[in-house]
Design a protein around this motif. Structure first.
Motif, PDB file in Angstrom:
ATOM      1  N   LYS A  70       0.851  -1.191   0.000  1.00 22.07           N
ATOM      2  CA  LYS A  70       0.000   0.000   0.000  1.00 22.07           C
ATOM      3  C   LYS A  70       0.883   1.236   0.000  1.00 22.07           C
ATOM      4  O   LYS A  70       1.890   1.289   0.696  1.00 22.07           O
ATOM      5  N   ALA A  71       0.501   2.216  -0.793  1.00 20.78           N
ATOM      6  CA  ALA A  71       1.278   3.456  -0.885  1.00 20.78           C
ATOM      7  C   ALA A  71       0.343   4.604  -1.226  1.00 20.78           C
ATOM      8  O   ALA A  71      -0.733   4.405  -1.783  1.00 20.78           O
ATOM      9  N   ARG A  72       0.768   5.796  -0.860  1.00 18.57           N
ATOM     10  CA  ARG A  72       0.042   7.003  -1.239  1.00 18.57           C
ATOM     11  C   ARG A  72       0.792   7.630  -2.411  1.00 18.57           C
ATOM     12  O   ARG A  72       1.982   7.892  -2.335  1.00 18.57           O
ATOM     13  N   PHE A  73       0.053   7.868  -3.489  1.00 15.96           N
ATOM     14  CA  PHE A  73       0.629   8.452  -4.691  1.00 15.96           C
ATOM     15  C   PHE A  73       0.239   9.917  -4.786  1.00 15.96           C
ATOM     16  O   PHE A  73      -0.926  10.268  -4.584  1.00 15.96           O
ATOM     17  N   TYR A  74       1.222  10.751  -5.084  1.00 15.77           N
ATOM     18  CA  TYR A  74       1.023  12.194  -5.164  1.00 15.77           C
ATOM     19  C   TYR A  74       1.072  12.622  -6.618  1.00 15.77           C
ATOM     20  O   TYR A  74       1.812  12.063  -7.418  1.00 15.77           O
ATOM     21  N   ARG A  75       0.278  13.638  -6.956  1.00 20.50           N
ATOM     22  CA  ARG A  75       0.284  14.188  -8.308  1.00 20.50           C
ATOM     23  C   ARG A  75       0.206  15.704  -8.216  1.00 20.50           C
ATOM     24  O   ARG A  75      -0.308  16.262  -7.253  1.00 20.50           O
ATOM     25  N   LEU A  76       0.701  16.347  -9.240  1.00 17.08           N
ATOM     26  CA  LEU A  76       0.700  17.800  -9.340  1.00 17.08           C
ATOM     27  C   LEU A  76      -0.691  18.286  -9.742  1.00 17.08           C
ATOM     28  O   LEU A  76      -1.321  17.698 -10.617  1.00 17.08           O
ATOM     29  N   THR A  77      -1.182  19.341  -9.109  1.00 15.60           N
ATOM     30  CA  THR A  77      -2.455  19.954  -9.501  1.00 15.60           C
ATOM     31  C   THR A  77      -2.170  21.104 -10.468  1.00 15.60           C
ATOM     32  O   THR A  77      -1.016  21.505 -10.652  1.00 15.60           O
ATOM     33  N   GLU A  78      -3.214  21.647 -11.055  1.00 12.88           N
ATOM     34  CA  GLU A  78      -3.030  22.804 -11.943  1.00 12.88           C
ATOM     35  C   GLU A  78      -2.437  23.978 -11.168  1.00 12.88           C
ATOM     36  O   GLU A  78      -1.535  24.676 -11.661  1.00 12.88           O
ATOM     37  N   LYS A  79      -2.912  24.181  -9.947  1.00 12.77           N
ATOM     38  CA  LYS A  79      -2.359  25.237  -9.094  1.00 12.77           C
ATOM     39  C   LYS A  79      -0.872  24.964  -8.822  1.00 12.77           C
ATOM     40  O   LYS A  79      -0.057  25.887  -8.787  1.00 12.77           O
ATOM     41  N   GLY A  80      -0.527  23.689  -8.660  1.00 11.57           N
ATOM     42  CA  GLY A  80       0.867  23.306  -8.447  1.00 11.57           C
ATOM     43  C   GLY A  80       1.734  23.591  -9.654  1.00 11.57           C
ATOM     44  O   GLY A  80       2.882  24.014  -9.522  1.00 11.57           O
ATOM     45  N   ARG A  81       1.188  23.366 -10.851  1.00 11.64           N
ATOM     46  CA  ARG A  81       1.937  23.667 -12.083  1.00 11.64           C
ATOM     47  C   ARG A  81       2.252  25.157 -12.181  1.00 11.64           C
ATOM     48  O   ARG A  81       3.360  25.547 -12.548  1.00 11.64           O
ATOM     49  N   LYS A  82       1.269  25.986 -11.837  1.00 12.48           N
ATOM     50  CA  LYS A  82       1.493  27.439 -11.869  1.00 12.48           C
ATOM     51  C   LYS A  82       2.541  27.843 -10.832  1.00 12.48           C
ATOM     52  O   LYS A  82       3.428  28.647 -11.117  1.00 12.48           O
ATOM     53  N   ALA A  83       2.426  27.280  -9.629  1.00  8.25           N
ATOM     54  CA  ALA A  83       3.390  27.592  -8.570  1.00  8.25           C
ATOM     55  C   ALA A  83       4.789  27.136  -8.967  1.00  8.25           C
ATOM     56  O   ALA A  83       5.772  27.838  -8.710  1.00  8.25           O
ATOM     57  N   LEU A  84       4.887  25.986  -9.607  1.00  4.30           N
ATOM     58  CA  LEU A  84       6.183  25.482 -10.057  1.00  4.30           C
ATOM     59  C   LEU A  84       6.818  26.455 -11.043  1.00  4.30           C
ATOM     60  O   LEU A  84       7.999  26.784 -10.936  1.00  4.30           O
ATOM     61  N   HIS A  85       6.038  26.945 -11.983  1.00  2.00           N
ATOM     62  CA  HIS A  85       6.557  27.900 -12.972  1.00  2.00           C
ATOM     63  C   HIS A  85       7.057  29.173 -12.273  1.00  2.00           C
ATOM     64  O   HIS A  85       8.160  29.657 -12.562  1.00  2.00           O
ATOM     65  N   GLU A  86       6.262  29.705 -11.349  1.00  2.00           N
ATOM     66  CA  GLU A  86       6.658  30.928 -10.638  1.00  2.00           C
ATOM     67  C   GLU A  86       7.901  30.707  -9.789  1.00  2.00           C
ATOM     68  O   GLU A  86       8.823  31.537  -9.802  1.00  2.00           O
ATOM     69  N   GLU A  87       7.939  29.596  -9.051  1.00  2.00           N
ATOM     70  CA  GLU A  87       9.086  29.324  -8.177  1.00  2.00           C
ATOM     71  C   GLU A  87      10.341  29.016  -8.966  1.00  2.00           C
ATOM     72  O   GLU A  87      11.438  29.384  -8.552  1.00  2.00           O
ATOM     73  N   THR A  88      10.197  28.378 -10.119  1.00  2.00           N
ATOM     74  CA  THR A  88      11.352  28.103 -10.964  1.00  2.00           C
ATOM     75  C   THR A  88      11.969  29.415 -11.454  1.00  2.00           C
ATOM     76  O   THR A  88      13.188  29.575 -11.446  1.00  2.00           O
ATOM     77  N   SER A  89      11.121  30.355 -11.848  1.00  2.00           N
ATOM     78  CA  SER A  89      11.619  31.667 -12.289  1.00  2.00           C
ATOM     79  C   SER A  89      12.365  32.373 -11.154  1.00  2.00           C
ATOM     80  O   SER A  89      13.447  32.932 -11.372  1.00  2.00           O
ATOM     81  N   ARG A  90      11.805  32.323  -9.950  1.00  2.29           N
ATOM     82  CA  ARG A  90      12.473  32.956  -8.791  1.00  2.29           C
ATOM     83  C   ARG A  90      13.805  32.278  -8.503  1.00  2.29           C
ATOM     84  O   ARG A  90      14.806  32.946  -8.222  1.00  2.29           O
ATOM     85  N   TRP A  91      13.800  30.925  -8.555  1.00  2.00           N
ATOM     86  CA  TRP A  91      15.019  30.185  -8.271  1.00  2.00           C
ATOM     87  C   TRP A  91      16.099  30.510  -9.293  1.00  2.00           C
ATOM     88  O   TRP A  91      17.268  30.678  -8.950  1.00  2.00           O
ATOM     89  N   GLU A  92      15.733  30.617 -10.554  1.00  2.00           N
ATOM     90  CA  GLU A  92      16.708  30.952 -11.596  1.00  2.00           C
ATOM     91  C   GLU A  92      17.314  32.332 -11.362  1.00  2.00           C
ATOM     92  O   GLU A  92      18.525  32.521 -11.520  1.00  2.00           O
TER      93      GLU A  92
END
Length: 119
Positions: free
Chosen positions: A79-101
Motif C-alpha cells: 500500500k502506498a500514497r501516490f502524489y500528483r501535481l495539480t493545476e495550481k501546483g503547475r502554476k506555482a512550479l513555474h513561478e518558483e522556478t523563475s524565482r530560483w533561476e
C-alpha cells in the motif's frame, strides 16, 4: 543546504525541497519513496531527501492544494500514497522556478567575483 565534505550528500532547505517535489511530479504521479529517490538520482546523489523532511513537505503541499494524493499499490505490491501535481501546483512550479533561476544567477555572480570584474 549545509556544507559538508566535498563528496557528501547535501541536506535541503524547506523551500528548495518543495520546488524539487513539484518538479519531480511533473513527470507523473509517484509515492514518497520514489519522489525522494528521483531527486537523489537526478542530482547524481548530491541531494539527500530524508523522510523526516519529505513527508511534512508533502503534507504542506497538499494543504496548499499544489499536489493531491490517492492511495494505491506500489511496484512491490505494498500500500502506498501516490502524489500528483495539480493545476495550481503547475502554476506555482513555474513561478518558483523563475524565482530560483534569478536567485541562482545572483548567487553565481556573487560567488564568482573574478568573472564580474571583467564585465
Amino acid at each position: 543546504m549545509s556544507t559538508q565534505e566535498k563528496d557528501s550528500p547535501l541536506d535541503l532547505l524547506q523551500g528548495t525541497l518543495d520546488l524539487l517535489i513539484l518538479q519531480t511530479l511533473v513527470f507523473g504521479k509517484a509515492h514518497g519513496h520514489a519522489i525522494a529517490r528521483s531527486i537523489e538520482l537526478r542530482s547524481d546523489e548530491v541531494l539527500r531527501v530524508g523522510h523526516g523532511s519529505l513527508y511534512p513537505a508533502l503534507q504542506r503541499l497538499m494543504k496548499l492544494k499544489l499536489i493531491a494524493a490517492e492511495d494505491g499499490t506500489s511496484e512491490n505490491n505494498r500500500k502506498a500514497r501516490f502524489y500528483r501535481l495539480t493545476e495550481k501546483g503547475r502554476k506555482a512550479l513555474h513561478e518558483e522556478t523563475s524565482r530560483w533561476e534569478r536567485f541562482s544567477s545572483a548567487m553565481a555572480r556573487i560567488l564568482s567575483p573574478a568573472a564580474s570584474k571583467t564585465r
